[in-house]
Scaffold this active site. Structure first.
Site, PDB file in Angstrom:
ATOM      1  N   HIS A 241     -62.094  57.186 -18.814  1.00 36.49           N
ATOM      2  CA  HIS A 241     -62.710  58.409 -19.361  1.00 36.49           C
ATOM      3  C   HIS A 241     -62.853  59.482 -18.289  1.00 36.49           C
ATOM      4  O   HIS A 241     -63.516  60.477 -18.506  1.00 36.49           O
ATOM      5  CB  HIS A 241     -64.071  58.076 -19.971  1.00 36.49           C
ATOM      6  CG  HIS A 241     -65.037  57.534 -18.973  1.00 36.49           C
ATOM      7  ND1 HIS A 241     -65.022  56.207 -18.593  1.00 36.49           N
ATOM      8  CD2 HIS A 241     -66.014  58.118 -18.254  1.00 36.49           C
ATOM      9  CE1 HIS A 241     -65.960  55.999 -17.689  1.00 36.49           C
ATOM     10  NE2 HIS A 241     -66.566  57.148 -17.445  1.00 36.49           N
ATOM     11  N   GLU A 242     -62.218  59.241 -17.113  1.00 34.52           N
ATOM     12  CA  GLU A 242     -62.360  60.193 -16.014  1.00 34.52           C
ATOM     13  C   GLU A 242     -60.940  60.556 -15.578  1.00 34.52           C
ATOM     14  O   GLU A 242     -60.280  59.752 -14.911  1.00 34.52           O
ATOM     15  CB  GLU A 242     -63.115  59.470 -14.892  1.00 34.52           C
ATOM     16  CG  GLU A 242     -63.807  60.371 -13.921  1.00 34.52           C
ATOM     17  CD  GLU A 242     -64.593  59.587 -12.891  1.00 34.52           C
ATOM     18  OE1 GLU A 242     -65.819  59.520 -12.995  1.00 34.52           O
ATOM     19  OE2 GLU A 242     -63.974  59.053 -11.973  1.00 34.52           O
TER      20      GLU A 242
ATOM     21  N   ARG B 129     -65.343  55.625  -5.258  1.00 29.31           N
ATOM     22  CA  ARG B 129     -64.475  55.908  -6.396  1.00 29.31           C
ATOM     23  C   ARG B 129     -63.036  55.538  -6.041  1.00 29.31           C
ATOM     24  O   ARG B 129     -62.509  55.969  -5.018  1.00 29.31           O
ATOM     25  CB  ARG B 129     -64.542  57.403  -6.735  1.00 29.31           C
ATOM     26  CG  ARG B 129     -64.065  57.779  -8.076  1.00 29.31           C
ATOM     27  CD  ARG B 129     -64.532  56.870  -9.206  1.00 29.31           C
ATOM     28  NE  ARG B 129     -65.430  57.439 -10.166  1.00 29.31           N
ATOM     29  CZ  ARG B 129     -66.618  56.915 -10.459  1.00 29.31           C
ATOM     30  NH1 ARG B 129     -67.057  55.844  -9.860  1.00 29.31           N
ATOM     31  NH2 ARG B 129     -67.374  57.456 -11.395  1.00 29.31           N
TER      32      ARG B 129
ATOM     33  N   CYS C 179     -72.638  66.935 -28.493  1.00 30.85           N
ATOM     34  CA  CYS C 179     -71.851  67.357 -29.652  1.00 30.85           C
ATOM     35  C   CYS C 179     -71.601  66.145 -30.556  1.00 30.85           C
ATOM     36  O   CYS C 179     -71.180  65.087 -30.088  1.00 30.85           O
ATOM     37  CB  CYS C 179     -70.515  67.932 -29.172  1.00 30.85           C
ATOM     38  SG  CYS C 179     -69.382  68.356 -30.501  1.00 30.85           S
TER      39      CYS C 179
ATOM     40  N   CYS D 285     -67.715  71.238 -29.485  1.00 26.06           N
ATOM     41  CA  CYS D 285     -67.047  71.950 -30.597  1.00 26.06           C
ATOM     42  C   CYS D 285     -67.542  73.382 -30.739  1.00 26.06           C
ATOM     43  O   CYS D 285     -66.891  74.213 -31.339  1.00 26.06           O
ATOM     44  CB  CYS D 285     -67.216  71.180 -31.907  1.00 26.06           C
ATOM     45  SG  CYS D 285     -68.847  71.367 -32.681  1.00 26.06           S
TER      46      CYS D 285
ATOM     47  N   CYS E 171     -74.320  71.361 -30.836  1.00 21.44           N
ATOM     48  CA  CYS E 171     -73.784  72.375 -29.920  1.00 21.44           C
ATOM     49  C   CYS E 171     -74.581  73.676 -30.006  1.00 21.44           C
ATOM     50  O   CYS E 171     -74.711  74.399 -29.018  1.00 21.44           O
ATOM     51  CB  CYS E 171     -72.314  72.653 -30.230  1.00 21.44           C
ATOM     52  SG  CYS E 171     -71.191  71.408 -29.565  1.00 21.44           S
TER      53      CYS E 171
ATOM     54  N   ARG F 273     -68.323  62.255 -33.368  1.00 19.25           N
ATOM     55  CA  ARG F 273     -69.036  61.102 -32.809  1.00 19.25           C
ATOM     56  C   ARG F 273     -68.664  59.784 -33.513  1.00 19.25           C
ATOM     57  O   ARG F 273     -68.434  58.761 -32.877  1.00 19.25           O
ATOM     58  CB  ARG F 273     -70.539  61.362 -32.907  1.00 19.25           C
ATOM     59  CG  ARG F 273     -71.405  60.252 -32.431  1.00 19.25           C
ATOM     60  CD  ARG F 273     -71.295  60.050 -30.919  1.00 19.25           C
ATOM     61  NE  ARG F 273     -71.576  58.684 -30.567  1.00 19.25           N
ATOM     62  CZ  ARG F 273     -70.901  57.962 -29.686  1.00 19.25           C
ATOM     63  NH1 ARG F 273     -69.878  58.484 -29.043  1.00 19.25           N
ATOM     64  NH2 ARG F 273     -71.231  56.741 -29.433  1.00 19.25           N
TER      65      ARG F 273
ATOM     66  N   CYS G 200     -64.569  54.351 -13.349  1.00 20.35           N
ATOM     67  CA  CYS G 200     -66.028  54.498 -13.338  1.00 20.35           C
ATOM     68  C   CYS G 200     -66.671  53.167 -13.703  1.00 20.35           C
ATOM     69  O   CYS G 200     -66.074  52.327 -14.376  1.00 20.35           O
ATOM     70  CB  CYS G 200     -66.418  55.583 -14.341  1.00 20.35           C
ATOM     71  SG  CYS G 200     -68.180  55.768 -14.629  1.00 20.35           S
ATOM     72  N   HIS G 201     -67.902  52.984 -13.273  1.00 24.28           N
ATOM     73  CA  HIS G 201     -68.661  51.771 -13.572  1.00 24.28           C
ATOM     74  C   HIS G 201     -68.707  51.503 -15.083  1.00 24.28           C
ATOM     75  O   HIS G 201     -68.735  50.354 -15.531  1.00 24.28           O
ATOM     76  CB  HIS G 201     -70.080  51.946 -13.018  1.00 24.28           C
ATOM     77  CG  HIS G 201     -70.883  50.704 -13.011  1.00 24.28           C
ATOM     78  ND1 HIS G 201     -71.560  50.253 -14.120  1.00 24.28           N
ATOM     79  CD2 HIS G 201     -71.099  49.790 -12.038  1.00 24.28           C
ATOM     80  CE1 HIS G 201     -72.168  49.130 -13.813  1.00 24.28           C
ATOM     81  NE2 HIS G 201     -71.907  48.821 -12.569  1.00 24.28           N
ATOM     82  N   THR G 202     -68.682  52.569 -15.890  1.00 19.84           N
ATOM     83  CA  THR G 202     -68.799  52.385 -17.344  1.00 19.84           C
ATOM     84  C   THR G 202     -67.548  51.724 -17.935  1.00 19.84           C
ATOM     85  O   THR G 202     -67.645  50.994 -18.925  1.00 19.84           O
ATOM     86  CB  THR G 202     -69.088  53.745 -18.014  1.00 19.84           C
ATOM     87  OG1 THR G 202     -70.189  54.335 -17.324  1.00 19.84           O
ATOM     88  CG2 THR G 202     -69.446  53.593 -19.468  1.00 19.84           C
TER      89      THR G 202
ATOM     90  N   CYS H  62     -71.267  72.608 -34.173  1.00 19.35           N
ATOM     91  CA  CYS H  62     -72.154  71.653 -34.842  1.00 19.35           C
ATOM     92  C   CYS H  62     -73.615  71.970 -34.519  1.00 19.35           C
ATOM     93  O   CYS H  62     -73.924  72.749 -33.617  1.00 19.35           O
ATOM     94  CB  CYS H  62     -71.791  70.214 -34.468  1.00 19.35           C
ATOM     95  SG  CYS H  62     -72.301  69.719 -32.806  1.00 19.35           S
TER      96      CYS H  62
ATOM     97  N   CYS I  29     -66.375  62.679 -15.014  1.00 19.29           N
ATOM     98  CA  CYS I  29     -67.591  61.903 -15.267  1.00 19.29           C
ATOM     99  C   CYS I  29     -68.541  61.965 -14.064  1.00 19.29           C
ATOM    100  O   CYS I  29     -69.563  62.643 -14.110  1.00 19.29           O
ATOM    101  CB  CYS I  29     -67.293  60.452 -15.630  1.00 19.29           C
ATOM    102  SG  CYS I  29     -68.825  59.538 -15.994  1.00 19.29           S
TER     103      CYS I  29
END
Ligand code: NAD
Ligand code: DAO
Ligand code: ZN
Ligand code: ZN
Length: 370
Positions: free
Chosen positions: A62-63, A365, A106, A92, A98, A110, A40-42, A95, A170
């Site tokens: 992250h994907e 992608r 969430c 979760c 959530c 963090r 991903c770009h991130t 919290c 993502c």
């Protein structure tokens, strides 16, 4: 155990593919064999050094999608063999966030996630010499095996192909979710999408799903036009070909301004154009793009006084454990398309080629298969 990973050694350097050590899952954690991961770009944003929270050395990614190999003490919702999608925005279900109906952010893990650590404040990854390597976004899917908190995994159906559904981790969810969860676009709406990459195309398919009448796509790269049309874009605008100011051009094209506009570029000047091309009185502009460290947005306050709203969205407002399995079902039932957007399939050893393709604007992608 040992596993193979692409390690981000330092900002601006290519990833290094190597064997690393991975400790087993502790309480509330799950060991997952990642089968496929999208670039991903991130990830590029972090690797380039533009991400203010970027940490090194780290295992990015992250994907992804994979299979549960082992569970730590206290894990109740997952078992060995389950198919899963990692969630950089966990759920979760306990919290304050959530339990609030207006957010998906969430906060239960963090702080440690932002530090590149598991919730107990330690890393499971290290070099073969024993030096720690950090996690990334709580997911680190650029490793063949990774450890995640149970609350950061969505259990999905077993007949869904890993090399396609990894994108739901993502890009797909962010784009479609921005339309459905954040903007809540109504049938018959007019919309403008800035940036027709891996996120913007999914905004377009979300708009088609929501029944938008006019879907304007804006991109400096005319090569993005055919794919965007395939996903439902009705009008294409290349800002480089518009004489004069882009805002009045877009306002005219959408008969007074769009009901909804989306930034999927991460460029703050584009964000301003997106806000100002939203309809006076009711237009909403949704920021999806992540801007470089220190960047700021601006407009004249009168733009907001006269009824335009500026909003933002992370992971398309989706609650991952609840919503991601449903999006996998939509894909398997043919309600949404993913395959045409996956333009390249690569081996882990070629992962840096995926970043090169992204820089060149040649891929939507790239997916890496282990
Ligand atoms: P991408 O590189 O695939 O696509 C970006 C597109 O924008 C490209 O087609 C490019 O040609 C176009 N573009 C660039 N500058 C432009 C300009 N000035 N005017 C018009 N078009 C322009 O990136 P992507 O993967 O689609 O990601 C888009 C953004 O979304 C990035 O900033 C990324 O970090 C962010 N993102 C946000 C979330 C979230 O949860 N909010 C999730 C994932 C990605
Ligand atoms: O809860 O404070 C917080 C931050 C949550 C991070 C959400 C990430 C948003 C977008 C980053 C791009 C995703 C790939
Ligand atoms: Zn992403
Ligand atoms: Zn929570």
């Amino acid at each position: 155990m040992r596993t193979k990973a692409a390690v981000a050694i330092a900002a601006g350097k290519p990833l290094e593919v190597m064997d690393v050590n991975l400790d087993g899952p502790r309480a509330g954690e799950v060991l997952v064999e990642i089968k496929s991961t999208g670039i991903c770009h991130t990830d590029e944003f972090t690797l380039s050094g533009a991400d203010p929270e970027g940490l090194f050395p780290a295992i990015l990614g992250h994907e992804g999608a994979g299979v549960v190999v082992d569970t730590g003490p206290g894990v109740t919702s997952l078992k060995k063999g389950d198919h899963v999608i990692p969630l950089y925005t966990p759920e979760c279900r306990e919290c304050e966030y959530c339990l609030h109906p207006k957010t998906n952010l969430c906060q239960s893990i963090r702080t440690t996630q932002g530090q590149g650590l598991m919730p107990d404040g330690t890393s499971r990854f290290s070099t073969l010499d024993g030096d720690p390597i950090l996690h990334y976004m709580g997911t680190s899917t650029f490793a063949n095996h990774t450890v995640l908190p149970e609350i950061a995994l969505a259990k999905v159906r077993e007949d869904a192909p890993f090399d396609k559904i990894c994108y739901i981790g993502c890009g797909v969810t962010t784009g479609i979710g921005a339309v459905i969860n954040t903007a809540k676009v109504e049938i018959g709406s007019r919309a403008i999408v800035f940036g027709l990459g891996g996120i913007g195309l999914n905004v377009i398919q979300g708009l088609r799903l929501a029944g938008a009448d006019q879907i304007v796509g804006v991109d400096l790269n005319p090569g993005k036009k055919p794919m965007a049309e395939r996903f439902g874009m009705t009008d294409f605008v290349n800002p480089a070909e518009v004489e004069g100011d882009l805002v009045p051009y877009l306002v005219n094209l959408t008969k007074g301004g769009a009901d909804y506009t989306f930034d999927a570029t991460g460029n703050v000047d584009v964000m301003r154009t997106a806000l100002e091309s939203a309809h006076k009185g009711w237009g909403e502009s949704i920021i999806i793009g992540v801007a470089p460290a220190g960047a700021e947005i601006s407009t004249r306050p009168f733009q907001l006084v006269t009824g335009r709203s500026w909003r933002g969205t992370a992971f398309g407002g989706a609650r991952g454990r609840t919503d991601v399995p449903k999006i996998v079902d939509w894909y398997m039932e043919g309600k949404i398309e993913i395959d045409p957007m996956i333009t390249h399939q690569l081996a882990l050893d070629d992962i840096n080629k995926g970043f090169d393709l992204m820089h060149a604007g040649e891929s939507i992608r790239s997916v890496v298969n282990y």
